[in-house]
Design an enzyme around this catalytic site. Structure first.
Site, PDB file in Angstrom:
ATOM      1  N   PRO A 131       0.713  -1.117  -0.165  1.00 34.33           N
ATOM      2  CG  PRO A 131      -0.238  -1.010   2.166  1.00 34.33           C
ATOM      3  CD  PRO A 131       0.581  -2.016   1.307  1.00 34.33           C
ATOM      4  CG  ASN A 132      -0.162   4.431   1.572  1.00 32.22           C
ATOM      5  OD1 ASN A 132      -0.968   4.980   0.820  1.00 32.22           O
ATOM      6  ND2 ASN A 132      -0.065   3.860   2.597  1.00 32.22           N
TER       7      ASN A 132
ATOM      8  NE  ARG B  66       4.322   6.945   1.562  1.00 32.65           N
ATOM      9  CZ  ARG B  66       4.307   5.521   2.041  1.00 32.65           C
ATOM     10  NH1 ARG B  66       4.886   4.607   1.014  1.00 32.65           N
ATOM     11  NH2 ARG B  66       4.239   5.094   2.907  1.00 32.65           N
TER      12      ARG B  66
ATOM     13  CE1 TYR C 144       9.091   5.017   2.266  1.00 34.23           C
ATOM     14  CE2 TYR C 144       7.628   7.099   2.563  1.00 34.23           C
ATOM     15  CZ  TYR C 144       8.207   5.748   3.107  1.00 34.23           C
ATOM     16  OH  TYR C 144       7.450   5.372   4.201  1.00 34.23           O
TER      17      TYR C 144
ATOM     18  CG  ASN D 194       8.148  -1.876   0.181  1.00 39.42           C
ATOM     19  OD1 ASN D 194       7.778  -2.004   1.139  1.00 39.42           O
ATOM     20  ND2 ASN D 194       8.870  -0.852  -0.264  1.00 39.42           N
TER      21      ASN D 194
ATOM     22  CB  ALA E 162       1.774   0.594   6.641  1.00 43.28           C
TER      23      ALA E 162
ATOM     24  CD  GLU F  68      10.323  -7.060   5.593  1.00 47.39           C
ATOM     25  OE1 GLU F  68       9.225  -8.216   5.768  1.00 47.39           O
ATOM     26  OE2 GLU F  68      10.570  -6.307   6.257  1.00 47.39           O
TER      27      GLU F  68
ATOM     28  CG  HIS G 134      11.348  -2.009   4.354  1.00 47.68           C
ATOM     29  ND1 HIS G 134      10.058  -2.117   4.034  1.00 47.68           N
ATOM     30  CD2 HIS G 134      11.858  -3.224   4.862  1.00 47.68           C
ATOM     31  CE1 HIS G 134       9.492  -3.050   4.874  1.00 47.68           C
ATOM     32  NE2 HIS G 134      10.463  -3.770   5.177  1.00 47.68           N
TER      33      HIS G 134
ATOM     34  NE  ARG H 141      10.609   6.354   8.096  1.00 45.08           N
ATOM     35  CZ  ARG H 141       9.344   6.029   7.011  1.00 45.08           C
ATOM     36  NH1 ARG H 141       9.499   5.050   6.169  1.00 45.08           N
ATOM     37  NH2 ARG H 141       8.537   6.993   7.090  1.00 45.08           N
TER      38      ARG H 141
HETATM   39  C1  DQA Z   1       8.358   1.157   3.390  1.00 49.83           C
HETATM   40  C2  DQA Z   1       8.366   1.278   5.025  1.00 49.83           C
HETATM   41  C3  DQA Z   1       7.202   1.217   5.674  1.00 49.83           C
HETATM   42  O1  DQA Z   1       7.352   1.292   7.140  1.00 49.83           O
HETATM   43  C4  DQA Z   1       6.057   2.167   5.343  1.00 49.83           C
HETATM   44  O2  DQA Z   1       4.964   1.983   5.680  1.00 49.83           O
HETATM   45  C5  DQA Z   1       6.080   2.317   3.761  1.00 49.83           C
HETATM   46  C6  DQA Z   1       7.287   1.960   2.972  1.00 49.83           C
HETATM   47  C7  DQA Z   1       9.589   1.529   2.669  1.00 49.83           C
HETATM   48  O3  DQA Z   1       9.630   1.281   1.495  1.00 49.83           O
HETATM   49  O4  DQA Z   1      10.597   2.124   3.293  1.00 49.83           O
HETATM   50  O5  DQA Z   1       4.944   2.205   2.889  1.00 49.83           O
HETATM   51  O6  DQA Z   1       7.844  -0.087   3.060  1.00 49.83           O
END
Ligand code: DQA
Length: 148
Positions: free
Chosen positions: A10-11, A18, A23, A74, A77, A98, A100, A107
């Protein structure tokens, strides 16, 4: 052809606009472009998939079982909350890395815990697009010779 699935949670559609200080400025389309370019150079079929919905990510992971050598995820959240994604990784048996973009350990404390990482082969965090490319490179070396 050897195949790898890359899942974005998500997102991540908001990449580029964003929190660019966290990011970066690469859009999701540009990020996916880098991953597909890696595939062309490396002889791997790269399928990318993004969803803001946990169930859609689960369905995609279930569909990938037996069809991909490994997967890179990835979870956004969902990293910190989704026992369902964790169970899909553990239950599907597809080797999973995994990733990020940001360094989640630098963070907020809630980001320091991944409920998914314990059932993954490894985790790459904080290298931006290089997190994905490092996962693809490593996975290709580790899982490239298995028959699928
Ligand atoms: C993320 C880190 C997560 O904590 C966050 O909620 C994201 C992006 C990253 O790629 O750094 O949506 O996965």
């Amino acid at each position: 052809m050897k195949k790898v699935l890359v899942l974005h949670g998500p997102n991540l559609t908001l990449l580029g606009q964003r929190e660019p200080d966290v990011y970066g400025i690469l859009t999701l389309a540009a990020l996916d472009g880098r991953l597909h370019a890696w595939g062309r150079e490396s002889g791997w079929e790269v399928e990318t998939f993004q969803s803001n919905h946990e169930g859609a990510l689960l369905d995609k992971m279930h569909d990938a079982v037996g069809k991909v050598r490994f997967q890179v995820i990835n979870p956004g959240a969902y990293t910190h909350t989704s026992y369902a994604l964790r169970d899909a990784v553990a239950g599907g048996g597809v080797p999973t890395i995994e990733v990020h973009l940001s360094n989640v350990y630098a963070r907020e404390p809630f980001r320091h815990v991944s409920v998914i990482a314990p059932v993954c082969r490894g985790q790459v965090s904080g290298l931006g697009v290089e997190s994905y490319l490092a996962a693809l490179e490593s996975g290709a070396r580790m899982f490239g010779e298995d028959a699928t």
